[in-house]
Every structure is written in structure tokens, then in C-alpha cells.
Design a protein around this motif. Structure first.
Motif, PDB file in Angstrom:
ATOM      1  N   HIS A  94       0.860  -1.182   0.000  1.00  0.00           N
ATOM      2  CA  HIS A  94       0.000   0.000   0.000  1.00  0.00           C
ATOM      3  C   HIS A  94       0.898   1.234   0.000  1.00  0.00           C
ATOM      4  O   HIS A  94       1.046   1.927   1.002  1.00  0.00           O
ATOM      5  N   ASP A  95       1.487   1.496  -1.162  1.00  0.00           N
ATOM      6  CA  ASP A  95       2.504   2.547  -1.285  1.00  0.00           C
ATOM      7  C   ASP A  95       1.857   3.875  -1.692  1.00  0.00           C
ATOM      8  O   ASP A  95       2.112   4.411  -2.759  1.00  0.00           O
ATOM      9  N   PHE A  96       1.004   4.403  -0.816  1.00  0.00           N
ATOM     10  CA  PHE A  96       0.350   5.686  -1.059  1.00  0.00           C
ATOM     11  C   PHE A  96      -0.104   6.232   0.280  1.00  0.00           C
ATOM     12  O   PHE A  96       0.029   5.584   1.324  1.00  0.00           O
ATOM     13  N   TYR A  97      -0.633   7.426   0.247  1.00  0.00           N
ATOM     14  CA  TYR A  97      -1.141   8.052   1.465  1.00  0.00           C
ATOM     15  C   TYR A  97      -2.226   9.039   1.087  1.00  0.00           C
ATOM     16  O   TYR A  97      -2.377   9.407  -0.080  1.00  0.00           O
ATOM     17  N   GLY A  98      -3.040   9.448   2.066  1.00  0.00           N
ATOM     18  CA  GLY A  98      -4.090  10.421   1.812  1.00  0.00           C
ATOM     19  C   GLY A  98      -5.362   9.829   1.248  1.00  0.00           C
ATOM     20  O   GLY A  98      -6.218  10.567   0.757  1.00  0.00           O
ATOM     21  N   PHE A  99      -5.517   8.502   1.292  1.00  0.00           N
ATOM     22  CA  PHE A  99      -6.710   7.856   0.770  1.00  0.00           C
ATOM     23  C   PHE A  99      -7.541   7.285   1.918  1.00  0.00           C
ATOM     24  O   PHE A  99      -7.053   7.135   3.040  1.00  0.00           O
ATOM     25  N   PRO A 100      -8.803   6.906   1.633  1.00  0.00           N
ATOM     26  CA  PRO A 100      -9.653   6.329   2.681  1.00  0.00           C
ATOM     27  C   PRO A 100      -9.049   5.041   3.246  1.00  0.00           C
ATOM     28  O   PRO A 100      -8.338   4.310   2.540  1.00  0.00           O
ATOM     29  N   PRO A 101      -9.338   4.740   4.516  1.00  0.00           N
ATOM     30  CA  PRO A 101      -8.782   3.537   5.161  1.00  0.00           C
ATOM     31  C   PRO A 101      -9.103   2.249   4.406  1.00  0.00           C
ATOM     32  O   PRO A 101      -8.325   1.295   4.453  1.00  0.00           O
ATOM     33  N   GLU A 102     -10.243   2.229   3.709  1.00  0.00           N
ATOM     34  CA  GLU A 102     -10.638   1.010   3.007  1.00  0.00           C
ATOM     35  C   GLU A 102      -9.583   0.549   1.999  1.00  0.00           C
ATOM     36  O   GLU A 102      -9.398  -0.653   1.778  1.00  0.00           O
ATOM     37  N   LEU A 103      -8.897   1.512   1.374  1.00  0.00           N
ATOM     38  CA  LEU A 103      -7.896   1.135   0.383  1.00  0.00           C
ATOM     39  C   LEU A 103      -6.681   0.476   1.018  1.00  0.00           C
ATOM     40  O   LEU A 103      -6.021  -0.359   0.398  1.00  0.00           O
ATOM     41  N   PHE A 104      -6.378   0.855   2.257  1.00  0.00           N
ATOM     42  CA  PHE A 104      -5.251   0.245   2.948  1.00  0.00           C
ATOM     43  C   PHE A 104      -5.594  -1.167   3.432  1.00  0.00           C
ATOM     44  O   PHE A 104      -4.703  -1.914   3.839  1.00  0.00           O
TER      45      PHE A 104
ATOM     46  N   TRP B 295       9.896  -7.804  -2.534  1.00  0.00           N
ATOM     47  CA  TRP B 295       8.890  -6.874  -3.052  1.00  0.00           C
ATOM     48  C   TRP B 295       7.608  -7.616  -3.360  1.00  0.00           C
ATOM     49  O   TRP B 295       7.653  -8.730  -3.894  1.00  0.00           O
ATOM     50  N   GLY B 296       6.466  -7.015  -3.035  1.00  0.00           N
ATOM     51  CA  GLY B 296       5.182  -7.595  -3.408  1.00  0.00           C
ATOM     52  C   GLY B 296       4.674  -6.941  -4.671  1.00  0.00           C
ATOM     53  O   GLY B 296       5.443  -6.552  -5.535  1.00  0.00           O
ATOM     54  N   ILE B 297       3.353  -6.782  -4.798  1.00  0.00           N
ATOM     55  CA  ILE B 297       2.806  -6.024  -5.917  1.00  0.00           C
ATOM     56  C   ILE B 297       2.274  -4.712  -5.363  1.00  0.00           C
ATOM     57  O   ILE B 297       1.533  -4.683  -4.393  1.00  0.00           O
ATOM     58  N   ASP B 298       2.681  -3.617  -5.977  1.00  0.00           N
ATOM     59  CA  ASP B 298       2.289  -2.307  -5.481  1.00  0.00           C
ATOM     60  C   ASP B 298       0.964  -1.870  -6.108  1.00  0.00           C
ATOM     61  O   ASP B 298       0.366  -2.605  -6.886  1.00  0.00           O
ATOM     62  N   HIS B 299       0.522  -0.657  -5.747  1.00  0.00           N
ATOM     63  CA  HIS B 299      -0.822  -0.260  -6.174  1.00  0.00           C
ATOM     64  C   HIS B 299      -0.920  -0.054  -7.676  1.00  0.00           C
ATOM     65  O   HIS B 299      -2.018  -0.059  -8.227  1.00  0.00           O
ATOM     66  N   GLY B 300       0.217   0.112  -8.351  1.00  0.00           N
ATOM     67  CA  GLY B 300       0.181   0.195  -9.805  1.00  0.00           C
ATOM     68  C   GLY B 300      -0.328  -1.078 -10.441  1.00  0.00           C
ATOM     69  O   GLY B 300      -0.846  -1.078 -11.553  1.00  0.00           O
ATOM     70  N   THR B 301      -0.212  -2.183  -9.710  1.00  0.00           N
ATOM     71  CA  THR B 301      -0.692  -3.473 -10.196  1.00  0.00           C
ATOM     72  C   THR B 301      -2.037  -3.842  -9.604  1.00  0.00           C
ATOM     73  O   THR B 301      -3.007  -4.087 -10.313  1.00  0.00           O
ATOM     74  N   TRP B 302      -2.101  -3.919  -8.273  1.00  0.00           N
ATOM     75  CA  TRP B 302      -3.319  -4.487  -7.683  1.00  0.00           C
ATOM     76  C   TRP B 302      -4.527  -3.582  -7.812  1.00  0.00           C
ATOM     77  O   TRP B 302      -5.661  -4.072  -7.855  1.00  0.00           O
ATOM     78  N   SER B 303      -4.329  -2.260  -7.898  1.00  0.00           N
ATOM     79  CA  SER B 303      -5.488  -1.377  -8.024  1.00  0.00           C
ATOM     80  C   SER B 303      -6.204  -1.566  -9.354  1.00  0.00           C
ATOM     81  O   SER B 303      -7.381  -1.235  -9.483  1.00  0.00           O
ATOM     82  N   VAL B 304      -5.502  -2.112 -10.341  1.00  0.00           N
ATOM     83  CA  VAL B 304      -6.113  -2.444 -11.629  1.00  0.00           C
ATOM     84  C   VAL B 304      -6.649  -3.872 -11.606  1.00  0.00           C
ATOM     85  O   VAL B 304      -7.803  -4.136 -11.940  1.00  0.00           O
ATOM     86  N   LEU B 305      -5.804  -4.807 -11.182  1.00  0.00           N
ATOM     87  CA  LEU B 305      -6.185  -6.217 -11.246  1.00  0.00           C
ATOM     88  C   LEU B 305      -7.307  -6.580 -10.291  1.00  0.00           C
ATOM     89  O   LEU B 305      -8.056  -7.527 -10.542  1.00  0.00           O
ATOM     90  N   VAL B 306      -7.451  -5.852  -9.188  1.00  0.00           N
ATOM     91  CA  VAL B 306      -8.518  -6.176  -8.245  1.00  0.00           C
ATOM     92  C   VAL B 306      -9.893  -5.972  -8.879  1.00  0.00           C
ATOM     93  O   VAL B 306     -10.876  -6.591  -8.474  1.00  0.00           O
ATOM     94  N   HIS B 307      -9.970  -5.108  -9.896  1.00  0.00           N
ATOM     95  CA  HIS B 307     -11.227  -4.915 -10.629  1.00  0.00           C
ATOM     96  C   HIS B 307     -11.367  -5.925 -11.771  1.00  0.00           C
ATOM     97  O   HIS B 307     -12.456  -6.419 -12.038  1.00  0.00           O
ATOM     98  N   ALA B 308     -10.245  -6.206 -12.454  1.00  0.00           N
ATOM     99  CA  ALA B 308     -10.306  -7.102 -13.608  1.00  0.00           C
ATOM    100  C   ALA B 308     -10.471  -8.550 -13.192  1.00  0.00           C
ATOM    101  O   ALA B 308     -11.254  -9.295 -13.787  1.00  0.00           O
ATOM    102  N   PHE B 309      -9.743  -8.972 -12.156  1.00  0.00           N
ATOM    103  CA  PHE B 309      -9.763 -10.357 -11.700  1.00  0.00           C
ATOM    104  C   PHE B 309      -9.848 -10.355 -10.177  1.00  0.00           C
ATOM    105  O   PHE B 309      -8.865 -10.613  -9.478  1.00  0.00           O
ATOM    106  N   PRO B 310     -11.024 -10.035  -9.638  1.00  0.00           N
ATOM    107  CA  PRO B 310     -11.159  -9.804  -8.191  1.00  0.00           C
ATOM    108  C   PRO B 310     -10.844 -11.004  -7.319  1.00  0.00           C
ATOM    109  O   PRO B 310     -10.537 -10.843  -6.134  1.00  0.00           O
ATOM    110  N   ASP B 311     -10.888 -12.210  -7.881  1.00  0.00           N
ATOM    111  CA  ASP B 311     -10.603 -13.376  -7.045  1.00  0.00           C
ATOM    112  C   ASP B 311      -9.108 -13.656  -6.922  1.00  0.00           C
ATOM    113  O   ASP B 311      -8.703 -14.612  -6.253  1.00  0.00           O
TER     114      ASP B 311
END
Length: 293
Positions: free
Chosen positions: A73-83, A115-131
Motif C-alpha cells: 500500500h505505497d500511497f497516502y491520503g486515501f480512505p482507510p478502506e484502500l489500505f 517486493w510484493g505487488i504495489d498499487h500500480g498493479t493491484w489497483s487495476v487487477l482487483v477490478h479485472a480479476f477480483p478473485d
């Protein structure tokens, strides 16, 4: 397999829902054909889809040996749900090795545990392939390299598409946080529009010319840091390596004056995204450059 360039903000508001619809359209088009999907700016690979992406500098992500990625979760200033978002996508060591082979003699090594997957990856894939069932191979970007390097590396990934791999690049062509104006929710400054329109013309007609955009008079304001811009060079490289590229605009528009949301597909046509889903309103006390959008 097609390739996709996604510009998407990690948002729970209207723009996030618009992004979700757009990515869902892409998913609906590729699922019948997909066998693996790489994402650029955030890669991934799955049982029948693989995504290859770009996180941090010159190494493949933990696909080689990790049972599943951990989201960063390499960001800040967003709602807690995103973290709280988790996206434990599996890795695919064979794809990591294949990427290293296909780009030879350019060196790309495997980072197996740091390193895991950062938000550049999961913020897209969580919508495309949510499972999170699609294996992911994330390819980092080395911002110290010239633009031509990334264009050429993207072109070298072209054989993967012939083997059923989906390549996804995420980011924004124009991404200037310090220039953001919350009052301009769905507008772009003149300089942002000039740069994005020139970038669009090159991507659609002369994709290899995308690597010369650093000579554009508005480049300094449009691209104050290269992390969001560089992934587009991988799509441009893929398009330049294709006899009949078929690059199309997936969605476009601007946000807060200094962000462009133009997204592209390569070898894939999607229905138009419904209008009326603008950028979300930020918290009143959040400074523009404190959002890490």
C-alpha cells in the motif's frame, strides 16, 4: 493476445467506479482468449491469464518462488478502506524465467522475496480479476534508463503476446501532483492537453515516436517524475513491433488540471465507457501534492 494501457486512480468514488467498469469491459473481451497476462507497471500471470507490471528498478517481482504476492500500500491520503485491500495473486516462476529469456541480452533478474505487488498493479487487477486467481509477474522499471531503453524492452516482450500473455501497463501520461487544482475535477490545463494530445497522436500513428516526447516543450510539467509515464513506453514498444498494431483509445479525459486519464488498447476493441463519472471530490483539508494519486 491484446495489450492494455490503463490510467486509473485508486479511488472508492465515482472515478473508481468508472475505472472498474472500464477494466471489467477489458476483462470481458479478453477472458475467452487469455492464457496468461503480464502487466507493465505491474505484471501478473494466471492459470489462463498473466499480467506483467513495473514496480521498482530492473527486477522481476517475487513470482519466482513465492506462493502468493503480498500487496504493498505505497500511497497516502486515501480512505482507510484502500489500505485494507488484499490481493494475494499467485506468482508464476516459469513466466518470470520466460521474460528474462525473451528480453536477452538485456538483463532482467528475479527478486524472489523483497517486493510484493504495489498499487500500480493491484489497483487495476482487483477490478479485472477480483478473485486474485491470475498469476502475476511484476516487472520493475529503472527510471535511470533513457526512454529508448524502455521502448526497446517493451518491443522485446512482443513474443509473449503470441503465446497468450496479456501485457498491462498502468500509469498516467500526464501526472503532476503539485499542479493539481481540486476545483478542476474533470478538466485539464492547456499544457496538459497539449502534451497528452501529442502523446496520443504518436501512440496511434507512430508509436516508436513516443520515446521522443521528452523533447516536447511541456514535458517538464507533464512528467515531473517518470514513474507514471514510463509504462506507456512498453505499450508503444509493443505497438511498434506489431505489423498491424490496432492501437485504440479505451478511455480519455483529465482530472484536477494536471492529470490525464487516457488509456489505450492494442489489438482489442471495447465498448465505450458511459459518461457522467467524474473525478471524486477530495477531503477539504488534503493538499494536492499530499494525495499520492
Amino acid at each position: 493476445m491484446p495489450a492494455v494501457r490503463i490510467a486509473c486512480r485508486a479511488s472508492a468514488g465515482p472515478a473508481g467506479r468508472c475505472c472498474q467498469r472500464t477494466i471489467s469491459q477489458v476483462r470481458d473481451q479478453i477472458e475467452p482468449r487469455a492464457s496468461a497476462a503480464p502487466a507493465v507497471a505491474a505484471p501478473a500471470v494466471a492459470g489462463n491469464v498473466a499480467a506483467l507490471s513495473l514496480p521498482a528498478a530492473g527486477k522481476l517481482g517475487p513470482a519466482a518462488g513465492m506462493p502468493a504476492y503480498y500487496p504493498i500500500h505505497d500511497f497516502y491520503g486515501f480512505p482507510p478502506e484502500l489500505f485494507e485491500v488484499q490481493y494475494p495473486a499467485p506468482g508464476l516462476p516459469e513466466m518470470a524465467a520466460e521474460v528474462s529469456d525473451v528480453v536477452h541480452p538485456t538483463w532482467v533478474g528475479a527478486d524472489v522475496d523483497s517486493w510484493g505487488i504495489d498499487h500500480g498493479t493491484w489497483s487495476v487487477l482487483v477490478h479485472a480479476f477480483p478473485d486474485a486467481s491470475i498469476p502475476v509477474v511484476q516487472l520493475s522499471i529503472n527510471a535511470d534508463k533513457p526512454l529508448d531503453y524502455h521502448l526497446e524492452l517493451g518491443a522485446k516482450l512482443a513474443p509473449l503476446r503470441n503465446r497468450g500473455v496479456l501485457v498491462v501497463a498502468s500509469g498516467n501520461v500526464v501526472h503532476n501532483l503539485r499542479g493539481m487544482d481540486w476545483k478542476l475535477a474533470d478538466e485539464g490545463y492547456d499544457w496538459a492537453r497539449r502534451f497528452d494530445e501529442d502523446a496520443r497522436a504518436r501512440m496511434l500513428t507512430d508509436p516508436t515516436g513516443f520515446a521522443t516526447l521528452d523533447a516536447h516543450p511541456d514535458y517538464g510539467r507533464a512528467v515531473p517524475t517518470p514513474d507514471h509515464f514510463i509504462p506507456a513506453l512498453y505499450l508503444a514498444g509493443l505497438a511498434g513491433a506489431t505489423d498491424a498494431p490496432g492501437t485504440e483509445i479505451l478511455v480519455d479525459g483529465y482530472a484536477y488540471g494536471s492529470l490525464s486519464m487516457t488509456a489505450y488498447t492494442l489489438g482489442l476493441s471495447c465498448p465505450a465507457t458511459p459518461a457522467g463519472s467524474g473525478a471524486p471530490r477530495p477531503p477539504a483539508d488534503l493538499p494536492p501534492d499530499g494525495s499520492n494519486i
